[in-house]
Design a protein around this motif. Structure first.
Motif, PDB file in Angstrom:
ATOM      1  N   LYS A  44      81.875  58.189 -36.920  1.00 32.25           N
ATOM      2  CA  LYS A  44      81.695  58.527 -35.475  1.00 32.25           C
ATOM      3  C   LYS A  44      83.018  57.857 -34.809  1.00 32.25           C
ATOM      4  O   LYS A  44      83.953  57.174 -35.424  1.00 32.25           O
ATOM      5  CB  LYS A  44      80.768  57.175 -35.083  1.00 32.25           C
ATOM      6  N   ILE A  45      83.265  58.651 -33.497  1.00 34.27           N
ATOM      7  CA  ILE A  45      84.261  57.815 -32.777  1.00 34.27           C
ATOM      8  C   ILE A  45      83.451  57.484 -31.442  1.00 34.27           C
ATOM      9  O   ILE A  45      82.548  58.139 -31.082  1.00 34.27           O
ATOM     10  CB  ILE A  45      85.159  59.012 -31.934  1.00 34.27           C
ATOM     11  N   LEU A  46      83.716  56.066 -31.250  1.00 32.92           N
ATOM     12  CA  LEU A  46      83.120  55.501 -30.011  1.00 32.92           C
ATOM     13  C   LEU A  46      84.282  55.012 -28.990  1.00 32.92           C
ATOM     14  O   LEU A  46      85.087  54.552 -29.115  1.00 32.92           O
ATOM     15  CB  LEU A  46      82.583  54.015 -30.821  1.00 32.92           C
ATOM     16  N   ASP A  47      83.475  55.413 -27.859  1.00 35.12           N
ATOM     17  CA  ASP A  47      84.036  54.908 -26.429  1.00 35.12           C
ATOM     18  C   ASP A  47      83.495  53.928 -25.735  1.00 35.12           C
ATOM     19  O   ASP A  47      82.306  53.982 -25.096  1.00 35.12           O
ATOM     20  CB  ASP A  47      84.330  56.275 -25.633  1.00 35.12           C
ATOM     21  N   ALA A  48      83.751  52.547 -25.934  1.00 38.94           N
ATOM     22  CA  ALA A  48      83.324  51.601 -25.373  1.00 38.94           C
ATOM     23  C   ALA A  48      84.004  51.022 -23.862  1.00 38.94           C
ATOM     24  O   ALA A  48      85.062  50.504 -23.706  1.00 38.94           O
ATOM     25  CB  ALA A  48      83.247  50.162 -26.251  1.00 38.94           C
ATOM     26  N   ASP A  49      83.397  51.784 -22.991  1.00 41.89           N
ATOM     27  CA  ASP A  49      83.935  51.591 -21.576  1.00 41.89           C
ATOM     28  C   ASP A  49      83.318  50.093 -20.885  1.00 41.89           C
ATOM     29  O   ASP A  49      83.937  49.514 -20.106  1.00 41.89           O
ATOM     30  CB  ASP A  49      83.080  52.773 -20.489  1.00 41.89           C
ATOM     31  N   GLN A  50      82.182  49.721 -21.602  1.00 40.95           N
ATOM     32  CA  GLN A  50      81.684  48.505 -21.370  1.00 40.95           C
ATOM     33  C   GLN A  50      81.312  47.860 -22.669  1.00 40.95           C
ATOM     34  O   GLN A  50      81.365  48.305 -23.739  1.00 40.95           O
ATOM     35  CB  GLN A  50      80.337  48.321 -20.458  1.00 40.95           C
ATOM     36  N   ASP A  51      81.307  46.445 -22.569  1.00 44.95           N
ATOM     37  CA  ASP A  51      81.019  45.736 -23.942  1.00 44.95           C
ATOM     38  C   ASP A  51      79.739  46.393 -24.616  1.00 44.95           C
ATOM     39  O   ASP A  51      78.766  46.609 -23.982  1.00 44.95           O
ATOM     40  CB  ASP A  51      80.669  44.190 -23.638  1.00 44.95           C
ATOM     41  N   LEU A  52      79.720  46.240 -25.962  1.00 45.77           N
ATOM     42  CA  LEU A  52      78.442  46.642 -26.847  1.00 45.77           C
ATOM     43  C   LEU A  52      77.667  45.410 -26.812  1.00 45.77           C
ATOM     44  O   LEU A  52      77.967  44.389 -26.765  1.00 45.77           O
ATOM     45  CB  LEU A  52      78.607  47.311 -27.751  1.00 45.77           C
ATOM     46  N   GLY A  69      79.069  57.602 -25.176  1.00 43.37           N
ATOM     47  CA  GLY A  69      79.604  56.571 -25.677  1.00 43.37           C
ATOM     48  C   GLY A  69      79.799  56.848 -27.399  1.00 43.37           C
ATOM     49  O   GLY A  69      80.734  56.145 -27.853  1.00 43.37           O
ATOM     50  N   GLU A  70      79.196  57.738 -27.851  1.00 49.17           N
ATOM     51  CA  GLU A  70      79.588  58.147 -29.211  1.00 49.17           C
ATOM     52  C   GLU A  70      79.529  59.589 -29.626  1.00 49.17           C
ATOM     53  O   GLU A  70      78.819  60.291 -29.038  1.00 49.17           O
ATOM     54  CB  GLU A  70      78.163  57.576 -30.090  1.00 49.17           C
ATOM     55  N   CYS A  71      80.504  60.005 -30.319  1.00 48.41           N
ATOM     56  CA  CYS A  71      80.847  61.261 -31.054  1.00 48.41           C
ATOM     57  C   CYS A  71      80.377  61.043 -32.641  1.00 48.41           C
ATOM     58  O   CYS A  71      81.143  60.312 -33.178  1.00 48.41           O
ATOM     59  CB  CYS A  71      82.185  61.626 -30.921  1.00 48.41           C
ATOM     60  N   TRP A  72      79.047  61.875 -32.934  1.00 48.57           N
ATOM     61  CA  TRP A  72      78.729  61.604 -34.292  1.00 48.57           C
ATOM     62  C   TRP A  72      79.436  63.023 -34.968  1.00 48.57           C
ATOM     63  O   TRP A  72      79.182  64.093 -34.843  1.00 48.57           O
ATOM     64  CB  TRP A  72      77.321  61.727 -34.390  1.00 48.57           C
ATOM     65  N   GLY A  73      80.467  62.613 -35.679  1.00 44.60           N
ATOM     66  CA  GLY A  73      81.540  63.815 -35.838  1.00 44.60           C
ATOM     67  C   GLY A  73      81.097  64.310 -37.388  1.00 44.60           C
ATOM     68  O   GLY A  73      81.341  65.483 -37.631  1.00 44.60           O
ATOM     69  N   ILE A  74      80.825  63.655 -38.208  1.00 47.69           N
ATOM     70  CA  ILE A  74      80.311  64.056 -39.439  1.00 47.69           C
ATOM     71  C   ILE A  74      78.936  63.105 -39.758  1.00 47.69           C
ATOM     72  O   ILE A  74      79.149  61.989 -40.281  1.00 47.69           O
ATOM     73  CB  ILE A  74      81.285  63.669 -40.731  1.00 47.69           C
ATOM     74  N   SER A  75      77.960  63.876 -39.553  1.00 47.55           N
ATOM     75  CA  SER A  75      76.680  63.267 -39.896  1.00 47.55           C
ATOM     76  C   SER A  75      75.576  64.357 -40.245  1.00 47.55           C
ATOM     77  O   SER A  75      75.496  65.453 -39.754  1.00 47.55           O
ATOM     78  CB  SER A  75      75.818  62.924 -38.343  1.00 47.55           C
ATOM     79  N   ALA A  76      74.706  63.546 -41.246  1.00 49.48           N
ATOM     80  CA  ALA A  76      73.599  64.439 -41.514  1.00 49.48           C
ATOM     81  C   ALA A  76      72.272  63.671 -40.993  1.00 49.48           C
ATOM     82  O   ALA A  76      71.397  64.127 -41.741  1.00 49.48           O
ATOM     83  CB  ALA A  76      73.760  64.878 -43.393  1.00 49.48           C
ATOM     84  N   HIS A  77      72.516  62.772 -40.345  1.00 51.76           N
ATOM     85  CA  HIS A  77      71.417  61.751 -40.020  1.00 51.76           C
ATOM     86  C   HIS A  77      70.331  62.536 -39.195  1.00 51.76           C
ATOM     87  O   HIS A  77      70.837  63.453 -38.425  1.00 51.76           O
ATOM     88  CB  HIS A  77      71.654  60.543 -39.312  1.00 51.76           C
ATOM     89  N   GLN A  78      69.029  62.391 -39.174  1.00 53.50           N
ATOM     90  CA  GLN A  78      68.191  63.134 -38.556  1.00 53.50           C
ATOM     91  C   GLN A  78      68.270  62.930 -36.918  1.00 53.50           C
ATOM     92  O   GLN A  78      67.612  63.521 -36.317  1.00 53.50           O
ATOM     93  CB  GLN A  78      66.727  62.612 -39.028  1.00 53.50           C
ATOM     94  N   ASN A  79      68.865  61.691 -36.606  1.00 53.81           N
ATOM     95  CA  ASN A  79      69.098  61.544 -35.208  1.00 53.81           C
ATOM     96  C   ASN A  79      70.144  62.139 -34.587  1.00 53.81           C
ATOM     97  O   ASN A  79      70.575  62.156 -33.168  1.00 53.81           O
ATOM     98  CB  ASN A  79      69.181  60.067 -35.090  1.00 53.81           C
ATOM     99  N   GLY A  80      70.781  62.985 -35.508  1.00 52.35           N
ATOM    100  CA  GLY A  80      72.097  63.575 -34.752  1.00 52.35           C
ATOM    101  C   GLY A  80      72.984  64.239 -35.857  1.00 52.35           C
ATOM    102  O   GLY A  80      73.966  63.910 -36.215  1.00 52.35           O
ATOM    103  N   ALA A  81      72.538  65.413 -36.526  1.00 49.33           N
ATOM    104  CA  ALA A  81      73.163  66.172 -37.614  1.00 49.33           C
ATOM    105  C   ALA A  81      74.389  66.996 -37.000  1.00 49.33           C
ATOM    106  O   ALA A  81      73.973  67.809 -36.108  1.00 49.33           O
ATOM    107  CB  ALA A  81      72.062  66.698 -38.510  1.00 49.33           C
ATOM    108  N   SER A  82      75.457  66.788 -37.556  1.00 52.47           N
ATOM    109  CA  SER A  82      76.609  67.944 -37.008  1.00 52.47           C
ATOM    110  C   SER A  82      76.337  69.308 -37.830  1.00 52.47           C
ATOM    111  O   SER A  82      75.339  69.525 -38.801  1.00 52.47           O
ATOM    112  CB  SER A  82      77.902  67.590 -37.974  1.00 52.47           C
ATOM    113  N   GLU A  83      76.908  70.381 -36.928  1.00 53.38           N
ATOM    114  CA  GLU A  83      76.527  71.834 -37.441  1.00 53.38           C
ATOM    115  C   GLU A  83      77.894  72.296 -37.927  1.00 53.38           C
ATOM    116  O   GLU A  83      78.917  72.072 -37.465  1.00 53.38           O
ATOM    117  CB  GLU A  83      75.929  72.606 -36.143  1.00 53.38           C
ATOM    118  N   VAL A  84      77.799  73.146 -39.102  1.00 52.33           N
ATOM    119  CA  VAL A  84      79.108  73.719 -39.711  1.00 52.33           C
ATOM    120  C   VAL A  84      79.519  74.799 -38.731  1.00 52.33           C
ATOM    121  O   VAL A  84      78.808  75.586 -38.332  1.00 52.33           O
ATOM    122  CB  VAL A  84      78.792  74.327 -41.055  1.00 52.33           C
ATOM    123  N   ARG A  85      80.515  75.025 -38.292  1.00 59.86           N
ATOM    124  CA  ARG A  85      80.911  76.133 -37.398  1.00 59.86           C
ATOM    125  C   ARG A  85      82.158  77.009 -38.089  1.00 59.86           C
ATOM    126  O   ARG A  85      82.616  77.909 -37.365  1.00 59.86           O
ATOM    127  CB  ARG A  85      81.612  75.288 -36.076  1.00 59.86           C
TER     128      ARG A  85
END
Length: 320
Positions: free
Chosen positions: A86-94, A37-53
């Motif tokens: 984030k980019i969110l894909d809501a295939d069903q209702d949130l 459902g979610e792509c955390w594209g730019i994140s420094a949050h502890q629940n999902g931090a992005s990595e520099v590539r």
């Protein structure tokens, strides 16, 4: 560190009960499940931090870069990186939900930030809609309608179209409807209070937790739509639409057709590419950029020229 090139980031992905496969089908991401459902594209949050590539910081998490190389971010104050894209894909209702403001998040959740957010509708199925606000005029009425489960009279539903934009301050009752893909720019928070979840169950037959009392505590009553006054500017090959400028962030839509050079003095910018391809030229490098890329242009990057045919959502922090 004097960073001469953008920081390209590897996203984090989140499986969600309501997710689907559009993050793979549209953007080409390698997703972990068929309900991503979610792509955390730019994140420094502890629940999902992005990595520099790329570059000398390759392999470092964004939260680590924020802590050790604050000059890349214009020496902005604050213990925590302020934004999350984030980019969110809501295939069903949130679920129908609401987020706290900064003070409530700190006092009740121990979270650094509350959650004011905004949405750019990338695409949606015909007939798609959002829940945005409610019809209650007092807290008493709000509580009565929730207790009665009278969602049709409580919740405000609005039809949506691709390309629309919504600013969602903390306290706003909201839900993204099925068949919708959005880019969300928000404060760096993962605190959500669910008001209603359609009595859904997970794979184990369990319903998800609701947070009725806290939702009542933080909901804005009565609901008021925030003003929307986009500002359009055109320069060289760039059409820039300022979608919102709030206490926490300013968000733009950039449409590039040709070449555009950033001013030498600029804040660090968060960039997500919705479509197209091009290059970013810096003093000593050229980086290809394409649909699905998420990157940060650091404040130390004094020469930055964009070339190509690109549609981007760009944001900056307003904390400094």
């Amino acid at each position: 560190m004097y960073q001469h090139e953008p920081l390209f980031l590897t996203p984090e992905f989140k499986d969600r009960l309501w997710g689907g496969t559009k993050l793979r089908d549209v953007f080409g991401y390698t997703i972990p499940t068929e309900t991503t459902g979610e792509c955390w594209g730019i994140s420094a949050h502890q629940n999902g931090a992005s990595e520099v590539r790329n570059g000398p910081l390759a392999g470092r998490k964004l939260n680590e870069v924020w802590e050790s190389h604050r000059e890349l971010f214009g020496d902005e104050d604050g213990e925590h990186f302020p934004l999350l894209v984030k980019i969110l894909d809501a295939d069903q209702d949130l679920s129908v939900q609401v987020h706290p403001d900064d003070s409530y998040a700190r006092e009740v959740e121990g979270e650094a930030y509350g959650k004011t957010e905004c949405w750019y509708i990338i695409d949606c199925d015909p007939g798609s809609e959002l829940i945005f606000g409610h019809h209650a005029q007092s807290k008493e009425s709000f509580k009565e309608l929730i207790t009665a489960g009278d969602w049709d009279n409580l919740l405000r539903r609005i039809p949506i179209e691709p390309g629309e934009f919504y600013f969602v301050p903390s306290g706003t009752i909201h839900a993204i409807g099925a068949g919708t893909m959005i880019l969300e720019t928000q404060q760096s928070s993962d605190t959500t209070y669910r008001v209603y979840d359609y009595d859904r169950t997970d794979a184990n037959g369990n319903t998800r937790e609701l947070h009725i009392e806290r939702s009542i505590d933080v909901a804005s009553i009565p609901h008021e739509d925030p003003p929307f006054s986009p500002l359009v500017a055109e320069e060289d090959g760039l059409k820039q639409v300022q979608l919102v400028s709030s206490e926490y962030f300013t968000v733009y839509k950039w449409e590039l057709d040709g070449t555009y050079s950033l001013p030498e003095e600029h804040p660090y910018l968060l960039v997500s590419v919705l479509s197209g391809e091009g290059v970013i030229l810096s003093g000593d490098s050229s980086q290809a950029v394409q649909q699905g890329d998420h990157l940060i242009i650091p404040a130390t990057m004094k020469y930055c020229q964009l070339e190509g045919d690109l549609e981007m959502i760009v944001s900056k922090s307003n904390k400094a």
